[in-house]
Design an enzyme around this catalytic site. Structure first.
Site, PDB file in Angstrom:
ATOM      1  N   GLN A 235      39.276  38.648  44.974  1.00  0.00           N
ATOM      2  CA  GLN A 235      37.849  39.012  44.888  1.00  0.00           C
ATOM      3  C   GLN A 235      37.340  39.644  46.179  1.00  0.00           C
ATOM      4  O   GLN A 235      36.414  40.445  46.167  1.00  0.00           O
ATOM      5  CB  GLN A 235      36.991  37.774  44.597  1.00  0.00           C
ATOM      6  CG  GLN A 235      36.991  37.328  43.158  1.00  0.00           C
ATOM      7  CD  GLN A 235      36.364  38.335  42.210  1.00  0.00           C
ATOM      8  OE1 GLN A 235      35.481  39.120  42.578  1.00  0.00           O
ATOM      9  NE2 GLN A 235      36.814  38.328  40.977  1.00  0.00           N
TER      10      GLN A 235
ATOM     11  N   CYS B 135      37.703  35.251  32.764  1.00  0.00           N
ATOM     12  CA  CYS B 135      38.900  34.768  32.076  1.00  0.00           C
ATOM     13  C   CYS B 135      38.713  33.390  31.460  1.00  0.00           C
ATOM     14  O   CYS B 135      39.531  32.964  30.661  1.00  0.00           O
ATOM     15  CB  CYS B 135      40.105  34.796  33.017  1.00  0.00           C
ATOM     16  SG  CYS B 135      39.673  34.578  34.711  1.00  0.00           S
TER      17      CYS B 135
HETATM   18  C1  LIG Z   1      39.877  34.928  42.853  1.00  0.00           C
HETATM   19  C2  LIG Z   1      40.801  35.494  41.815  1.00  0.00           C
HETATM   20  N1  LIG Z   1      42.121  35.263  41.904  1.00  0.00           N
HETATM   21  C3  LIG Z   1      42.999  35.771  41.023  1.00  0.00           C
HETATM   22  C4  LIG Z   1      42.583  36.538  39.949  1.00  0.00           C
HETATM   23  C5  LIG Z   1      43.584  37.079  38.982  1.00  0.00           C
HETATM   24  O1  LIG Z   1      43.799  38.445  39.208  1.00  0.00           O
HETATM   25  P1  LIG Z   1      44.342  39.432  38.060  1.00  0.00           P
HETATM   26  O2  LIG Z   1      43.240  39.587  37.074  1.00  0.00           O
HETATM   27  O3  LIG Z   1      44.656  40.700  38.800  1.00  0.00           O
HETATM   28  O4  LIG Z   1      45.568  38.801  37.489  1.00  0.00           O
HETATM   29  C6  LIG Z   1      41.211  36.793  39.799  1.00  0.00           C
HETATM   30  C7  LIG Z   1      40.721  37.580  38.645  1.00  0.00           C
HETATM   31  O5  LIG Z   1      39.606  37.422  38.213  1.00  0.00           O
HETATM   32  C8  LIG Z   1      40.307  36.266  40.756  1.00  0.00           C
HETATM   33  O6  LIG Z   1      38.991  36.494  40.659  1.00  0.00           O
END
Ligand SMILES: Cc1ncc(COP(=O)(O)O)c(C=O)c1O
Length: 396
Positions: A181, A326
């Site tokens: 982020q 998510c």
């Molecule tokens: C703080 C954080 N870490 C990890 C992720 C995961 O990343 P990715 O969507 O590229 O798999 C996210 C995604 O929202 C995130 O906000």
């Protein structure tokens, strides 16, 4: 046109990244491991992407491993470091407000005998450096703490957190930073930050989805989590997503070049939105008031339902989020707000507006007109409904 205020969930692909990617999806489609001209062109593009990303992070090209996104980068960092360090210890320290990519990776390791310590946070979502230092013992092999939180935007005091670990540990305890982020807005300098592993995800800074980076400090022992070919110096097997890597590198380079201007502008726009939204009775900002991402506004709307508000906003042309994209649709309240001490009934009203580089002044002017009356209406509606569940004499 809907005003997009959900850049913490994902961002649009920037045109320069698309333009850089297109040849690699068309005429320059070669496999970088092939020795012929097609392969060599793909190899050159991939090597250059390593160089560009390394330059943005003040790192070396060989320290860059391209992955399928932030989630894979964090899984590789955490599982790879844990298994490589297993002979030295089995304790992993993290925090209660990490992304599921971290929490579920350490949860998985716990099933194999690793001891996982989840540190609490304060009301703003910050980890206390003294508490982290106190959690380090001679069996600790890994610490994983995010740079900034996706739900409430709070930025961790990383330099102090890392310094505390270095002070108390008798040997080098690996420190993984989830900077997914933070990357669009905070400078990441691997020379200045004494970390060992850093995760990035391209789609948070206008790169393509399905493309990420794990930075691995040279000399760090890591066990590969995918096995096959010798790609990415044996740290991540599989034919490389060359277009994805080039798109990420292009977007990251431009992000780094423009960061100072973007941050200044977004802070001002976010503050305008914050002032308008928090003037609605019953709306309370969450996360740290100052140590926070510049375009990020998170609030709790008392006596209201976050997902319901998101639908109402969408009908009025505003795209926002009730929390982490998510976990939207999950009936459970946010683990982040719970760790910050918010009871379930308050956390239910969580709402997140996240601005991005492409957010305009006009969009925020419209947003500050549209959003407050919707929040006020839904809040009053739900209070009245709760007082009179049969819907009689609601009068609002
Ligand atoms: C703080 C954080 N870490 C990890 C992720 C995961 O990343 P990715 O969507 O590229 O798999 C996210 C995604 O929202 C995130 O906000």
């Amino acid at each position: 046109m809907t005003i997009y205020l959900d850049h913490a969930a994902t961002t649009p692909l920037r045109p320069e990244a698309l333009e850089a990617m297109l040849p690699l999806l068309t005429e320059d489609f070669g496999n970088p491991s092939s020795p012929h001209a097609y392969g060599r062109r793909a190899r050159m593009a991939l090597d250059e992407a390593h160089e560009v990303v390394a330059a943005c992070l003040s790192a070396q090209p060989r320290e860059i491993v391209f992955t399928s996104g932030g989630t894979e980068a964090s899984n590789l960092a955490i599982k790879g470091a844990a298994w490589a360090g297993r002979a030295e210890g089995h304790r992993i320290v993290t925090s209660a407000v990490e992304h599921d990519a971290t929490l579920h990776a350490v949860g998985h390791l716990a099933k194999f005998g690793f001891e996982v310590v989840e540190l609490p946070v304060d009301r703003y979502g910050r980890v206390d450096p003294d508490e982290l230092a106190a959690a380090i013992d001679e069996r600790t092999i890994l610490v994983s703490i995010q740079m900034a939180n996706n739900e409430v935007g709070t930025v961790q005091p990383l330099a102090e957190l890392i310094a505390g670990v270095r002070r108390v540990a008798g040997r080098r305890v690996l420190f993984h930073v989830d900077a997914v982020q933070a990357a669009p807005y905070l400078a990441i300098d691997t020379q200045a930050l004494d970390a060992d592993l850093i995760s990035l995800g391209a789609h948070k800074f206008e790169g393509p989805k399905g493309s990420g980076v794990l930075w691995i400090r040279h000399g760090t022992a890591l066990m590969a989590q995918t096995h096959g070919g010798g790609q990415e110096r044996y740290r991540r097997a599989g034919t490389e997503n060359v277009a994805g890597a080039v798109g990420l590198a292009t977007a990251l380079r431009l992000t780094c070049e423009e960061r100072a201007d973007t941050v200044k502008r977004l802070r001002r726009l976010r503050d305008r939105l914050r002032d308008a939204v928090s003037a609605v009775p019953g709306v309370e900002p969450t996360g740290h008031p100052r140590q926070r991402l510049p375009g990020h506004l998170s609030v709790i709307v008392r006596d209201a339902d976050g997902p319901g508000i998101v639908v109402a906003l969408d009908l009025e042309g505003i795209a926002a989020s009730a929390g982490a994209a998510c976990t939207t649709g999950s009936p459970e309240a946010s683990h982040v707000l719970a760790a910050m001490g918010y009871p379930d009934e308050e956390a239910r009203g969580a709402l997140r507006f996240s601005l991005g580089r492409t957010t305009t002044e006009d969009e925020i002017t419209r947003a500050v007109e549209v959003i407050p009356p919707i929040l006020a209406r839904l809040r009053v509606g739900s209070v009245a409904l709760a007082a009179d569940p049969l819907g009689q004499e609601v009068g609002v």
